[in-house]
Design a protein around this motif. Sequence first.
Motif, mmCIF file in Angstrom:
data_model
loop_
_atom_site.group_PDB
_atom_site.id
_atom_site.type_symbol
_atom_site.label_atom_id
_atom_site.label_comp_id
_atom_site.label_asym_id
_atom_site.label_seq_id
_atom_site.Cartn_x
_atom_site.Cartn_y
_atom_site.Cartn_z
ATOM 1 N N UNK A 1 0.768 -1.069 -0.085
ATOM 2 C CA UNK A 1 0.152 -0.083 0.019
ATOM 3 C C UNK A 1 0.740 1.143 -0.199
ATOM 4 N N UNK A 2 0.440 2.276 -0.643
ATOM 5 C CA UNK A 2 1.103 3.608 -0.732
ATOM 6 C C UNK A 2 0.860 4.246 0.590
ATOM 7 N N UNK A 3 1.505 5.297 0.994
ATOM 8 C CA UNK A 3 1.631 5.730 2.457
ATOM 9 C C UNK A 3 0.132 6.238 2.899
ATOM 10 N N UNK A 4 -0.697 6.684 2.207
ATOM 11 C CA UNK A 4 -2.132 6.978 2.257
ATOM 12 C C UNK A 4 -3.104 6.008 2.109
ATOM 13 N N UNK A 5 -2.574 4.989 1.686
ATOM 14 C CA UNK A 5 -3.434 3.807 1.499
ATOM 15 C C UNK A 5 -4.357 3.552 0.172
ATOM 16 N N UNK A 6 -4.269 4.930 -0.720
ATOM 17 C CA UNK A 6 -4.985 4.952 -1.972
ATOM 18 C C UNK A 6 -4.807 4.111 -3.102
ATOM 19 N N UNK A 7 -3.293 3.526 -2.868
ATOM 20 C CA UNK A 7 -2.972 2.584 -3.961
ATOM 21 C C UNK A 7 -2.339 1.536 -3.663
ATOM 22 N N UNK A 8 -2.270 0.549 -4.314
ATOM 23 C CA UNK A 8 -1.630 -0.694 -4.094
ATOM 24 C C UNK A 8 -0.866 -1.213 -5.378
ATOM 25 N N UNK A 9 0.493 -1.519 -5.633
ATOM 26 C CA UNK A 9 1.040 -2.227 -6.431
ATOM 27 C C UNK A 9 1.988 -3.211 -5.844
ATOM 28 N N UNK A 10 1.734 -4.348 -6.660
ATOM 29 C CA UNK A 10 2.219 -5.484 -6.083
ATOM 30 C C UNK A 10 3.816 -5.630 -6.715
ATOM 31 N N UNK A 11 4.583 -6.376 -6.139
ATOM 32 C CA UNK A 11 5.968 -6.757 -6.614
ATOM 33 C C UNK A 11 6.236 -6.939 -8.072
ATOM 34 N N UNK A 12 5.457 -7.463 -8.721
ATOM 35 C CA UNK A 12 5.530 -7.785 -10.221
ATOM 36 C C UNK A 12 5.368 -6.483 -10.946
ATOM 37 N N UNK A 13 6.375 -6.415 -12.003
ATOM 38 C CA UNK A 13 6.238 -5.205 -12.846
ATOM 39 C C UNK A 13 5.736 -5.204 -14.222
ATOM 40 N N UNK A 14 4.777 -6.075 -14.562
ATOM 41 C CA UNK A 14 4.033 -6.264 -15.714
ATOM 42 C C UNK A 14 3.166 -5.200 -15.657
ATOM 43 N N UNK A 15 2.567 -4.842 -16.854
ATOM 44 C CA UNK A 15 1.949 -3.459 -17.196
ATOM 45 C C UNK A 15 0.451 -4.054 -17.849
ATOM 46 N N UNK A 16 -0.627 -3.034 -17.664
ATOM 47 C CA UNK A 16 -1.720 -3.523 -18.382
ATOM 48 C C UNK A 16 -1.624 -2.195 -19.442
ATOM 49 N N UNK A 17 -2.807 -2.275 -20.228
ATOM 50 C CA UNK A 17 -2.953 -1.199 -21.420
ATOM 51 C C UNK A 17 -3.487 0.063 -21.011
ATOM 52 N N UNK A 18 -3.251 0.393 -19.563
ATOM 53 C CA UNK A 18 -3.954 1.590 -19.555
ATOM 54 C C UNK A 18 -2.944 2.050 -18.027
ATOM 55 N N UNK A 19 -3.373 3.477 -17.546
ATOM 56 C CA UNK A 19 -2.047 4.243 -16.935
ATOM 57 C C UNK A 19 -1.972 3.254 -15.571
ATOM 58 N N UNK A 20 -0.738 3.547 -15.251
ATOM 59 C CA UNK A 20 -0.211 3.004 -13.926
ATOM 60 C C UNK A 20 -1.150 3.457 -12.770
#
Length: 697
Positions: A33-52
């Motif tokens: 989780x980000x410091x404010x809790x609004x975002x989660x990014x897992x350890x893998x670095x694959x991407x989707x076809x929309x924004x990070x």
Amino acid sequence: MPPLPGFSDNPLRTRADLIRAAIALVKPLNPYKSPGGARIKLATSTAAGFSETAAQLEGFSRPLWVVAYLLSLQSTEVDPFIQALLSDAALNLESWVQGLKEGTNPQSPEYWGDLAPFDQRMVETETIAIALLVHPSAFSFEHDPAARKNLVTWLRQINGHAMPANNWLFFRVLVNLALVLTLGVPLGEVKSYIDDALEVLDSFYLSEGWSSDGLWGAERKQADYYSGSFAMQFCALLFVKHAETLAGYGERVAKFKARAREFASEYWRYFAPAGAAIPFGRSLTYRYACGAFWSAAAYAGIDLPPPLDIGTVKGLLLRHLRWWAGHEGIFNTDGTHNIGYTYPNMYLAENYNSPQSPYWCLKALLILGLPSSSSFWTATELPHPLSPSAPQASPKLELAKIKLLPQPHQILVGAEEHHYLVSSGQCTAKRFKGREAKYGKFAYSSAFGFSVPAGPLLEQLAPDSTLAICFEGEEDEAGWKVRWAPEGVEFGEGTAEGTWIRSTWRPWKTSGVHVQTTLVVPGSKWGGWHVRVHRISLPPGAPAMRVVDGGFAIDAQTSRGSSIFETSVGASFPQAHGEQRMEGWWSDGLGSLVLSRGGASGVVDLTYSIDGGAAASDGKALIIRADPNTNLIASRTLIPAMQHSLAANDGEGNKVIWLVTGVFAVQAEATRHLERVWEMWGDRPKGRFEGGSVRFV
């Protein structure tokens, strides 16, 4: 991959079991989780076809399917065992409340950004809306006017932008429902958005409870899990649950209830008695969301028709979850979900799958919204309707093991030997990855899954349960075409032809080659078999071609864990009793068979054994060693197939060639007595040609 404690070792039979499973599934997300809790990014670095940013919003929003209920239990649950689980500091449920505040605040560094047309953020509003509806005291910011205003402003953006004419329209409906029922927005201000979206959604309706994911037509013929558990029926049942008391929508609620009953009356056939669903269509990385319809039906209190009383529904959902709990490959080493089906698999992934996307699977746990006194929790779990131990729900109820479903253009087979479907007529012009594999194959199996392409060559295409065709000499030049965009669907059942479905497709739009295929399930007399009758029409001047008709892809490992890739057991099929217990693969030119820990899979050329059949080809059986990781269920597979060489058409008129393939498959649970498998393999469907159809005798 390692098991996930709390899920993989969970009996998944009681309310407490499912609460423990939900906690186990969301707790590994906390470190990301980000410091404010609004975002989660897992350890893998694959991407989707929309924004990070949108991808990290997925990480926040999708766990809300269970987080909202777990938060509500913190203040209401009386069971001390569950209270102890919920108080675990590593769970950190309150961070989701703070995350919603930060994500919708334009002044926060974690702001999710404004919505735009066709924006992935629209999808993620669905779960936020449900969190508001089920736990308003936590998520509505009633005592923080600035945060509440930001939330309302951010959510209302969904009404100001164009969105795809598909299941996304339901997200607009649910968001406006939450705005009215939880956030104090007057119904009159948003009613037109609700009504307009519902009107378009109605245009997707087919009949018998089925809706396409978008308007059914030349560009889209899709009736898959989006029709039921992922979106259309699922969202309709959320509307039923939360809009039942909303003025002016009583008729709409009644309509959705009726459609759910119709849909449920046959949807149970997609689930095997042991819980596995038949994988079909796109977005299968959502895994146990395939069972979410049963959770939503119980959550909305729908009284379903026989054989679906509440105990049967409970069994269908919990067995499905238990089947998934037995597949440890669905987790990364840190306990988070990976992209794939039974193991990590990026070949399966859609371009819209970020590392956080799989958490739509948590839709299946919507049932946590029911109190402990609910009939779902107090009911006795009942077996699958086709299980020998299932109670007879009605004296007049006869449940056929072979059932034609006209709306999805499929025949569902619930035989003891093999649980699968045959399909004809679905496709999409949308550029989904592997769309030909996900919608265009002849058959899909809960035991053998299906394969997706890894490249253009035959072993990379992994052409299980499909027809692959190319011009002679272009096999190694990416010249293969696989079955796609079938047209002119016809079907029938209860005739001498068995239960059948027929359609035509063109491998090349401009060549004039047409392939009409009739898929036939001949009946219980030939357990484990279905038959494909191909009528190939070659126009004048058509060059020589190669045709490959693939059977079911099967695990290439033995029950002892060794590989059966390298050499065949022999050219002739076993006759001696001692050989009948061997695992391996056999091929005698007219047929090929594989026996492994996955069960049995084989094909045989029936063209010459069907009376009146004639073919201008030299059929040859083969075993295709598919590229690894192409199959959804087994990472190493072999595909038994028939290969035919079709001579060029040097005449003046069309040249018609008939090919008949017998396809044999027995799932592992039914192969305990291998002698019986060999008997079934030897007892092949018999019949005669009559006017382009095969009548079985």
